[in-house]
Every structure is written in structure tokens, then in C-alpha cells.
Design a protein around this motif. Structure first.
Motif, PDB file in Angstrom:
ATOM      1  N   ARG A 140       0.820  -1.224   0.000  1.00 36.57           N
ATOM      2  CA  ARG A 140       0.000   0.000   0.000  1.00 36.57           C
ATOM      3  C   ARG A 140       0.849   1.266   0.000  1.00 36.57           C
ATOM      4  O   ARG A 140       0.482   2.262  -0.620  1.00 36.57           O
ATOM      5  CB  ARG A 140      -0.952  -0.016   1.196  1.00 36.57           C
ATOM      6  CG  ARG A 140      -1.966  -1.145   1.090  1.00 36.57           C
ATOM      7  CD  ARG A 140      -3.033  -1.087   2.156  1.00 36.57           C
ATOM      8  NE  ARG A 140      -3.980  -2.190   1.988  1.00 36.57           N
ATOM      9  CZ  ARG A 140      -5.191  -2.221   2.511  1.00 36.57           C
ATOM     10  NH1 ARG A 140      -5.614  -1.215   3.262  1.00 36.57           N
ATOM     11  NH2 ARG A 140      -5.989  -3.252   2.301  1.00 36.57           N
ATOM     12  N   LEU A 141       1.983   1.240   0.666  1.00 34.24           N
ATOM     13  CA  LEU A 141       2.856   2.405   0.665  1.00 34.24           C
ATOM     14  C   LEU A 141       3.625   2.516  -0.644  1.00 34.24           C
ATOM     15  O   LEU A 141       3.800   3.616  -1.188  1.00 34.24           O
ATOM     16  CB  LEU A 141       3.828   2.350   1.848  1.00 34.24           C
ATOM     17  CG  LEU A 141       4.830   3.506   1.958  1.00 34.24           C
ATOM     18  CD1 LEU A 141       4.133   4.859   2.017  1.00 34.24           C
ATOM     19  CD2 LEU A 141       5.739   3.310   3.173  1.00 34.24           C
ATOM     20  N   PHE A 142       4.070   1.387  -1.173  1.00 33.73           N
ATOM     21  CA  PHE A 142       4.935   1.398  -2.355  1.00 33.73           C
ATOM     22  C   PHE A 142       4.310   2.141  -3.530  1.00 33.73           C
ATOM     23  O   PHE A 142       4.978   2.928  -4.211  1.00 33.73           O
ATOM     24  CB  PHE A 142       5.293  -0.027  -2.782  1.00 33.73           C
ATOM     25  CG  PHE A 142       6.019  -0.083  -4.100  1.00 33.73           C
ATOM     26  CD1 PHE A 142       7.371   0.214  -4.171  1.00 33.73           C
ATOM     27  CD2 PHE A 142       5.345  -0.403  -5.271  1.00 33.73           C
ATOM     28  CE1 PHE A 142       8.040   0.200  -5.394  1.00 33.73           C
ATOM     29  CE2 PHE A 142       6.006  -0.421  -6.497  1.00 33.73           C
ATOM     30  CZ  PHE A 142       7.359  -0.126  -6.553  1.00 33.73           C
ATOM     31  N   THR A 143       3.033   1.906  -3.796  1.00 36.83           N
ATOM     32  CA  THR A 143       2.453   2.476  -5.014  1.00 36.83           C
ATOM     33  C   THR A 143       2.398   4.006  -4.961  1.00 36.83           C
ATOM     34  O   THR A 143       2.442   4.656  -6.007  1.00 36.83           O
ATOM     35  CB  THR A 143       1.056   1.894  -5.304  1.00 36.83           C
ATOM     36  OG1 THR A 143       0.182   2.149  -4.200  1.00 36.83           O
ATOM     37  CG2 THR A 143       1.134   0.396  -5.550  1.00 36.83           C
ATOM     38  N   THR A 144       2.323   4.573  -3.779  1.00 34.49           N
ATOM     39  CA  THR A 144       2.406   6.036  -3.662  1.00 34.49           C
ATOM     40  C   THR A 144       3.855   6.502  -3.813  1.00 34.49           C
ATOM     41  O   THR A 144       4.134   7.488  -4.503  1.00 34.49           O
ATOM     42  CB  THR A 144       1.823   6.511  -2.320  1.00 34.49           C
ATOM     43  OG1 THR A 144       0.421   6.229  -2.298  1.00 34.49           O
ATOM     44  CG2 THR A 144       2.015   8.014  -2.131  1.00 34.49           C
ATOM     45  N   LEU A 145       4.788   5.807  -3.190  1.00 33.51           N
ATOM     46  CA  LEU A 145       6.193   6.200  -3.301  1.00 33.51           C
ATOM     47  C   LEU A 145       6.679   6.123  -4.743  1.00 33.51           C
ATOM     48  O   LEU A 145       7.451   6.985  -5.191  1.00 33.51           O
ATOM     49  CB  LEU A 145       7.064   5.310  -2.404  1.00 33.51           C
ATOM     50  CG  LEU A 145       6.818   5.407  -0.898  1.00 33.51           C
ATOM     51  CD1 LEU A 145       7.821   4.530  -0.146  1.00 33.51           C
ATOM     52  CD2 LEU A 145       6.889   6.849  -0.390  1.00 33.51           C
ATOM     53  N   ALA A 146       6.226   5.122  -5.496  1.00 28.42           N
ATOM     54  CA  ALA A 146       6.658   4.976  -6.888  1.00 28.42           C
ATOM     55  C   ALA A 146       6.215   6.157  -7.744  1.00 28.42           C
ATOM     56  O   ALA A 146       6.868   6.507  -8.734  1.00 28.42           O
ATOM     57  CB  ALA A 146       6.111   3.677  -7.473  1.00 28.42           C
ATOM     58  N   ARG A 147       5.107   6.779  -7.365  1.00 28.21           N
ATOM     59  CA  ARG A 147       4.571   7.905  -8.130  1.00 28.21           C
ATOM     60  C   ARG A 147       5.046   9.256  -7.591  1.00 28.21           C
ATOM     61  O   ARG A 147       4.720  10.290  -8.174  1.00 28.21           O
ATOM     62  CB  ARG A 147       3.029   7.840  -8.103  1.00 28.21           C
ATOM     63  CG  ARG A 147       2.480   6.717  -8.967  1.00 28.21           C
ATOM     64  CD  ARG A 147       1.090   6.254  -8.536  1.00 28.21           C
ATOM     65  NE  ARG A 147       0.591   5.227  -9.448  1.00 28.21           N
ATOM     66  CZ  ARG A 147       1.010   3.954  -9.432  1.00 28.21           C
ATOM     67  NH1 ARG A 147       1.926   3.564  -8.545  1.00 28.21           N
ATOM     68  NH2 ARG A 147       0.529   3.081 -10.296  1.00 28.21           N
ATOM     69  N   PHE A 148       5.798   9.253  -6.519  1.00 29.70           N
ATOM     70  CA  PHE A 148       6.084  10.502  -5.829  1.00 29.70           C
ATOM     71  C   PHE A 148       6.889  11.475  -6.686  1.00 29.70           C
ATOM     72  O   PHE A 148       6.458  12.609  -6.935  1.00 29.70           O
ATOM     73  CB  PHE A 148       6.797  10.238  -4.497  1.00 29.70           C
ATOM     74  CG  PHE A 148       6.640  11.365  -3.521  1.00 29.70           C
ATOM     75  CD1 PHE A 148       5.570  11.398  -2.642  1.00 29.70           C
ATOM     76  CD2 PHE A 148       7.548  12.419  -3.492  1.00 29.70           C
ATOM     77  CE1 PHE A 148       5.394  12.452  -1.758  1.00 29.70           C
ATOM     78  CE2 PHE A 148       7.385  13.479  -2.612  1.00 29.70           C
ATOM     79  CZ  PHE A 148       6.307  13.497  -1.747  1.00 29.70           C
ATOM     80  N   ASP A 149       8.060  11.052  -7.152  1.00 28.58           N
ATOM     81  CA  ASP A 149       8.890  11.974  -7.925  1.00 28.58           C
ATOM     82  C   ASP A 149       8.363  12.213  -9.342  1.00 28.58           C
ATOM     83  O   ASP A 149       8.378  13.355  -9.822  1.00 28.58           O
ATOM     84  CB  ASP A 149      10.340  11.490  -7.959  1.00 28.58           C
ATOM     85  CG  ASP A 149      11.037  11.686  -6.607  1.00 28.58           C
ATOM     86  OD1 ASP A 149      10.370  12.161  -5.657  1.00 28.58           O
ATOM     87  OD2 ASP A 149      12.228  11.347  -6.489  1.00 28.58           O
TER      88      ASP A 149
END
Length: 334
Positions: free
Chosen positions: A221-230
Motif C-alpha cells: 500500500r505504501l509502495f504504489t504512492t512512493l513509486a509515483r512521488f517523484d
């Protein structure tokens, strides 16, 4: 559907179709291999979770997967990646057709991910948070040999607690920044988001994963937001205190996951960028999609092995991605 309230704050509509596919079939939809189709869009972080969990658990033969294109209009996600713009199994051009098959007057947003009952062509559920938990708990008979325990019973309370904070403060927090309709709402959303990211950095400073030594639902659940962050959230959503690449612990953690089978190989940066920058015309009216950032740094050494842990616990990594389900060449990192 979501909207901005009179205070200028983003409110997400969380009224989903909560019918569940269960082993006992109590909602009328029993677990049955080959009966359901998971409809996703690689661009969507909520759908990306379902793609990852299906792959980690090895459920490819249990239910098929259909990919919508990265953009949609006000009516629906569409199957524009398929020949003729029609899903080859459901035989429909728009996901809304499956929603209307369930309810001809369906009044809510047409969202992914969604499970569709192939025999009737009707959506079963779009309750994304419950869907991945049910993949772990209701579909166990069809997990691959060596499938990880993403939602182990003895740690569910902790996983639920962490996942709830990730959802409200991070997954949804970036949207709260991006769609803020007033300076006050934005400032408040920005502070909430980075308070949570600092908390996560601290939590992950001495443990490899959010739940300890192995990957769990919370990490997905955290990864998919981090992948889109930058690529998206830092600029497009004004989440710009710092880039992910400037937050050492979270950046190393995200790369660790990205380089783990099931995570990076399901991440399509091109579709992610096209979705956000082309669909959100209220934020980006020109529809111009940025060329950057350079993504090759996702493949650099992360050093998280020093914390120990075993990504899949007593299990094993998933095998190669199935033919027809691979991220297109040039859409990943490197």
C-alpha cells in the motif's frame, strides 16, 4: 467520485460496492477459478496494489486480468490498449458497461480496480482495500507454492493500524495536496503528508519492512504512492518539500521493494505520467507531460539488506511475469 468541499479540502468518495468474493460465497460470489476478471489500470495506485498482490500470491490462473489504458474521460476507463478498443474477455469498450450491468442507474465513479463476474458481465466489487485482503485470505487454495503471507493473522492488528495511517495521510494525502482548493487547505494537507512521511522514515530506519522482517500488505500500500512521488506528486500535486530521492530512508526502502519481483516489474512510469498530467486538466490544463525525471536511479544499490529480513518469509519470489502482462519495454526504470 471525489470533490472539493467549501473549505477547499479534497474529499474522496469512499462509498464502494462492498460485495465480496469469499470461500463460502455468502454474498453470492464464491471463490471459483476462472470465473472472475480483475480489471485494472497500471497508472492507478489503487489498481497497482491489486496487480502486485495477484502476482506475489501467484493467482494468475485463478482469475484473469484486463488492462485499461492510462487515460479516461468523464464517463469511464476504457480498453483502448486492446485490439479494437474492446476487452477480449468481457467484450466491452468501457468499464462502465460492467458497472451498468450490475446497476443500470449506477450513480458513482467508475473506478479501478474492479472484479467483474465474467458469466454475467457485471461488476462484483470495486472495494480496493478489501479486494487485496481477500486475495490473501479467501483465495488461499489457489496461491502458488511459496506464496508469501502478506496478511498474517498474528500481525493483522498492527498491519491494519499502519495501513490506515498510510491511507489517510499518504495514499490520500498526496491527493489532498494536489486538489486543495484554497491555500489554507493546501498548507494543512502538506503538513499532514510530510508529518506522516517523517513518521514512516523513522519507523523504517531500523526495520526492513513496515511489519518487520517480511513484506506485508502494508508495504504494498505504501509502495504504489512512493513509486509515483517523484514522477507525479512532487510537481503535479505540489508535494515539494523534498523529492523521494531526497528522503534517504524512504528512498532506500522504495528501491528495495522496486528491485523485488512483483513491485518494479508491475510499475509503468510512462502510463503513470500520462494519466495524471493528461486527465487532471483542472491542475494541468495544457496536458503537457514532463519528460523527466531520470528513472535509472531506481536500480541503484539500496543497502537495505544490512537490516536483515527475508522479503517473502518462508516463501519464495514469484516467477517471471506472464506473457501479455509485462510492462512495455521502455516504460519502467533504466
Amino acid at each position: 467520485m471525489s470533490y472539493v468541499n467549501p473549505k477547499g479540502e479534497f474529499d474522496r468518495d469512499t462509498d464502494y460496492i462492498t460485495t465480496r468474493i469469499t470461500r463460502d460465497g455468502r454474498d453470492g460470489y464464491p471463490v471459483e477459478p476462472g470465473r472472475y476478471r480483475l480489471v485494472v489500470a497500471r497508472a492507478c495506485p489503487w489498481a497497482n496494489r491489486a496487480i502486485i498482490v495477484r502476482r506475489l500470491l501467484g493467482l494468475e490462473d485463478a482469475f484473469s486480468i484486463g488492462f485499461c489504458g492510462p487515460t479516461h474521460d468523464e464517463r469511464s476507463w476504457t480498453f483502448d490498449l486492446d485490439p479494437g478498443g474492446v476487452d477480449p474477455v468481457l467484450k466491452i469498450p468501457r468499464l462502465q458497461d460492467a458497472y451498468f450491468r450490475r446497476d443500470p442507474d449506477y450513480p458513482k465513479g467508475i473506478t479501478v480496480p474492479a472484479f467483474v463476474d465474467v458469466p454475467t458481465g457485471a461488476v462484483v466489487t470495486n472495494d480496493f482495500a478489501q479486494m487485496t485482503l481477500d486475495m490473501s485470505t479467501e483465495w488461499t487454495e489457489f496461491h502458488r507454492d511459496g506464496a508469501p503471507q502478506l496478511y498474517p493473522e498474528e500481525h493483522r492488528d498492527e498491519i491494519d493500524e499502519v495501513a490506515k495511517r498510510i491511507y489517510t495521510e499518504v495514499n490520500n494525502g498526496v491527493y489532498r495536496c494536489g486538489f486543495a482548493g484554497s491555500q489554507g487547505a493546501y498548507d494543512k494537507a502538506y503538513d499532514r503528508l510530510f508529518t506522516a512521511l517523517d513518521w514512516l522514515s523513522e519507523r523504517l530506519s531500523d526495520r526492513r519492512y513496515l511489519g518487520g522482517d517480511t513484506i506485508t500488505e502494508a508495504d504494498v500500500r505504501l509502495f504504489t504512492t512512493l513509486a509515483r512521488f517523484d514522477p507525479v506528486y512532487h510537481g503535479h500535486f505540489k508535494c515539494n518539500r523534498s523529492k523521494l530521492a531526497e528522503m534517504p530512508v524512504l528512498w532506500a526502502y522504495a528501491r528495495d521493494l522496486f528491485q523485488t519481483p512483483g513491485f518494479g516489474d508491475t510499475t509503468d512510469f510512462e502510463q503513470i505520467k500520462h494519466h495524471y498530467y493528461e486527465v487532471h486538466t483542472d491542475i494541468n490544463p495544457t496536458g503537457v507531460v514532463p519528460k523527466g525525471p531520470d528513472l535509472s536511479n531506481w536500480l541503484t544499490s539500496h543497502g537495505r539488506e544490512a537490516l536483515g529480513g527475508r522479503p517473502f518469509g518462508d516463501g519464495t519470489p514469484p516467477g517471471p511475469t506472464r506473457e501479455g502482462e509485462r510492462v512495455p519495454e521502455g516504460h519502467g526504470a533504466g
